[in-house]
Design a protein around this motif. Structure first.
Motif, short mmCIF file in Angstrom:
data_model
loop_
_atom_site.label_atom_id
_atom_site.label_comp_id
_atom_site.label_asym_id
_atom_site.label_seq_id
_atom_site.Cartn_x
_atom_site.Cartn_y
_atom_site.Cartn_z
N CYS A 47 0.79 -1.28 -0.06
CA CYS A 47 -0.10 0.07 0.05
C CYS A 47 0.83 1.29 -0.03
N ALA A 48 2.03 1.19 0.73
CA ALA A 48 2.82 2.50 0.87
C ALA A 48 3.60 2.65 -0.42
N GLN A 49 3.78 1.72 -1.33
CA GLN A 49 4.84 1.80 -2.32
C GLN A 49 4.39 2.88 -3.32
N GLY A 50 5.61 3.78 -3.22
CA GLY A 50 5.45 4.66 -4.14
C GLY A 50 4.62 6.01 -3.92
N GLN A 51 4.12 6.04 -2.83
CA GLN A 51 3.03 7.15 -2.47
C GLN A 51 3.94 8.51 -2.23
N THR A 52 3.50 9.68 -2.71
CA THR A 52 4.06 10.96 -2.40
C THR A 52 3.43 11.72 -1.31
N ALA A 53 3.70 13.02 -1.19
CA ALA A 53 3.18 13.77 -0.24
C ALA A 53 2.04 14.53 -0.93
N GLY A 54 1.15 14.75 0.09
CA GLY A 54 -0.16 15.46 -0.25
C GLY A 54 -1.44 14.70 -0.60
N ILE A 55 -1.31 13.37 -0.67
CA ILE A 55 -2.40 12.52 -1.06
C ILE A 55 -1.98 11.16 -0.84
N TRP A 56 -3.00 10.29 -0.53
CA TRP A 56 -2.67 8.87 -0.35
C TRP A 56 -3.52 8.16 -1.46
N PHE A 57 -2.92 7.22 -2.43
CA PHE A 57 -3.70 6.60 -3.36
C PHE A 57 -4.14 5.19 -2.91
N LEU A 58 -5.41 4.83 -3.25
CA LEU A 58 -5.61 3.31 -3.28
C LEU A 58 -5.95 2.64 -4.51
N ALA A 59 -5.34 1.46 -4.80
CA ALA A 59 -5.55 0.93 -5.96
C ALA A 59 -6.56 -0.33 -6.13
#
Length: 220
Positions: free
Chosen positions: A87-99
């Motif tokens: 889940c945390a792979q490649g996440q960047t600051a400012g928003i959290w993506f789900l797949a």
């Protein structure tokens, strides 16, 4: 997630997602220096009020999500994730993506940082404008957070730029690409600390996404 003819695709939810089937067409690298121009608009929440964060535009949200999804090779890609460990792979600051998934049904357990907005597709695609038109004609989906139904936003074909690494399951090749993106999307305000459940369902034609998330929002 689903891919159109102009780019080799997989997707959904998230995610996560956002969910995809694969085609073998090769993407065209972007040689234009002009910024992407969205063909749809993204409004603030109907209930928006002082203190409520503005949502990302259709172009910004989708371009960033697809870049995130294309930033990891298959073995470490969050769309391929079977249990939440990526889940945390490649996440960047400012928003959290789900797949979403590439068509599988999965359950994921994820830790989400506090005070960060969350966003994900129910079902989505990149490709040519015609691909998006056909895809959105049968696109359906639902999302449920802690027993509450979430209303998705519908984005028709939108011009986006995507950056990718070699060996990713979305574009296969690395580089910067210009394409069209579309789908059903949800953007959420930061979740309260504690445990949450999120179910994501999406489909278009014969392609379907089914993801259940167990989210733990950290307090620090």
């Amino acid at each position: 997630m689903h891919l159109g003819r102009s780019i080799a695709l997989l997707i959904g939810a998230s995610v996560l997602v956002s969910a995809c089937s694969t085609t073998s067409a090769s993407p065209s690298k972007d040689t234009s220096s002009a910024p992407a121009r969205a063909e749809t608009t993204s409004a603030l929440p109907a209930e928006s009020s002082p203190g409520v964060r503005a949502k990302l535009s259709a172009a910004d949200l989708q371009g960033r999500w697809w870049t995130w999804a294309a930033s990891s090779v298959n073995d470490s890609n969050p769309v391929s994730d079977q249990d939440g460990r990526l889940c945390a792979q490649g996440q960047t600051a400012g928003i959290w993506f789900l797949a979403g998934t590439f068509g599988e049904t999965v359950t994921r357990s994820c830790t989400v940082p506090t005070a960060v907005p969350v966003a994900f597709p129910l079902v989505n695609q990149i490709g040519e404008t015609g691909d998006c038109t056909a895809f959105m004609a049968t696109a359906r989906g639902s999302a449920n957070l802690d027993g509450r139904s979430l209303k998705p936003e519908r984005y028709e074909a939108t011009a986006v730029h995507i950056s990718a690494v070699d060996g990713n399951p979305i574009t296969q090749n690395g580089g910067r690409f210009r394409t069209r993106a579309c789908g059903l999307w949800v953007q959420l305000e930061p979740l309260a600390p504690g445990s949450h459940t999120l179910s994501i369902r999406g489909s278009s034609g014969s392609f379907a996404v089914s993801v259940d998330y167990k989210l733990q929002v950290s307090a620090g």
